[in-house]
Structures are given as C-alpha cells and as structure tokens.
Write a protein that holds these residues in place. Structure first.
Motif, short mmCIF file in Angstrom:
data_model
loop_
_atom_site.label_atom_id
_atom_site.label_comp_id
_atom_site.label_asym_id
_atom_site.label_seq_id
_atom_site.Cartn_x
_atom_site.Cartn_y
_atom_site.Cartn_z
N ARG A 99 -6.60 12.50 0.24
CA ARG A 99 -6.75 13.45 -0.86
C ARG A 99 -5.58 14.42 -0.91
O ARG A 99 -5.43 15.16 -1.88
N ALA A 103 -1.89 10.86 -0.24
CA ALA A 103 -2.29 10.50 -1.60
C ALA A 103 -1.25 9.64 -2.30
O ALA A 103 -1.59 8.70 -3.03
N ASN A 108 -2.54 7.82 -5.48
CA ASN A 108 -3.50 8.80 -6.01
C ASN A 108 -4.75 8.12 -6.56
O ASN A 108 -5.40 8.61 -7.49
N ARG A 111 -8.46 9.31 -7.36
CA ARG A 111 -8.76 9.97 -8.64
C ARG A 111 -9.07 8.96 -9.74
O ARG A 111 -9.44 9.36 -10.85
#
Length: 234
Positions: A99, A103, A108, A111
């Motif tokens: 996170r 990431a 990423n 997300r």
C-alpha cells in the motif's frame, strides 16, 4: 544472495521475522534470515501470469497465490482479460508494504476495483472456499522442491495438487513458479490435472527459473514438456 542493505521495516509474525530492506535502489524481502525475493527482475513471475492469461477467455476469474514483490499481480492487473483477480497472501505486513513502499512494483493494483486481497493461508483457504477460477497462478515459497516453510510443501503434494484442480473451472489453467526444474512435480501435474508445458527462464546466476502450465483435462492426460521457444520469454 545479495549484500545486506538498509533495513526499512522489521516485523515479527506468527511465522517469525519478516524484513524489508533496501539495497542498491531495490527492495529485498527476507524471512527468518533467508532471502526470499527482490525487485530486481521479475521476468519469470510476469511470465507465470502472461502464459496463463494467454489460455483463458476475457472475463476470466484469476487467483494469484502469493503477493511477493508484486510482479505477478502487476502483470494480471495490466491485462484486460481478468474480470476479477483474487490474491491470497498470508502476511498482513507484506500486504501493507504494497500500500506504500512496494505499491509501484504491484502496479498500484491494490487500488484496482477488480482486485480482492485475502489475508489467509492459501492451502487453508482452498480447503474451505467453493470459488472456482479460470486461471490459478501459484508463486508460494520457492516452488515445489525447496520450501522455506515446511507447511507449504503440502500445497505441492498429491493432495494439494488435487485441491488446486478442484478449484479450476473446466479447461482451467494452473501456472506454477519454481526456482528450478522439478520433473517429479511436473509428472504429478500431468497425472492430476492435465497436459503440462514447461517454460525455463534464464537467470543471472544459478539454475533457470521454471514456469509450469497445466491445463485441466481428463485425469492422467499425460505430460507434454516442451523446451522454451524464443516466444516463451517476456
């Protein structure tokens, strides 16, 4: 083994000490003093997912066993093929690192609305879920022949392989990462799941990594183990 770098985080979990360190601009993950993985390459981890996705239809449900430094998840999330990506990771600390510090290496992807991370032991979860997947991409420990945690060996034995088969859809694909060739395991995949293809991936030092792909079919369909072609790489 690389030279020791600066420790970024150190956590004691139920499985012992887990360390994230930085060395030469890269991150390394160390478990109980044993080097597990780093962010330097990722060719074979990406290939693990790419070859599996080549064999499934758009809208596929994909299971990734082991978050690692995120290369496999990043590859899956970069593709338009999966409609859902479920990631099983036993270490809550590792999920937390993705996170923030890690990431970028997982694209990423935490997300991404298609991604669901389950903080459980994969073997235990497989034994309780009724979810079925078009592709299962397995990168747990160092593969079938060298596990840092003895418990993980059960994932690669006959019962563990049968459990994975039961979680595959008809014509589903199991992709397994191994730190070296594992011919006995390849034969088990062929017997329990279906036809097998092996993709060796050269590494800077030591034996090649190997990605095994098994397509679910009639039990005992037989082993079809191929040399890597020029198209087998990234």
């Amino acid at each position: 083994m690389t030279q020791a770098g600066a420790v970024i985080d150190r956590v004691v979990t139920e499985r012992g000490e887990l360390v994230l360190r930085r060395c030469g601009g890269h991150f390394e993950i160390v478990s109980n003093g044993v080097f597990l993985m780093d962010t330097r390459a990722g060719t074979s981890e990406r290939l693990l997912v790419r070859r599996a996705l080549d064999l499934v239809r758009p809208g596929a449900r994909v299971l990734i066993g082991g978050l690692g430094v995120g290369f496999s998840l990043a590859e899956a999330a970069a593709s338009t093929v999966p409609a859902e990506i479920v990631v099983l990771e036993i270490e809550e600390t590792l999920i937390g690192w993705h996170r923030d510090r890690l990431a970028a290496y997982s694209g990423n992807a935490l997300r991404d609305a298609r991604v669901r991370v389950v903080n459980q032991d994969l073997l235990a979860w497989l034994g309780t879920t009724d979810e079925v997947f078009d592709a299962i991409c397995l990168d747990i420990d160092n593969g079938p022949d060298w596990t840092v945690f003895q418990h993980n060996a059960a994932l690669y034995d006959a019962d563990g392989t049968a459990l994975l088969r039961d979680r595959l859809a008809d014509d589903g694909v199991l992709a397994v990462w191994s730190a070296s060739a594992a011919p006995a395991y390849a034969a088990r995949l062929a017997t329990v799941i279906g036809p097998v293809t092996a993709y060796p991936v050269e590494v800077p030092r030591g034996e090649p990594d190997v990605v095994y792909l098994a397509r679910r079919g009639p039990v005992g369909a037989g082993l079809r183990q191929l040399r890597a072609s020029p198209g087998a790489g990234p």
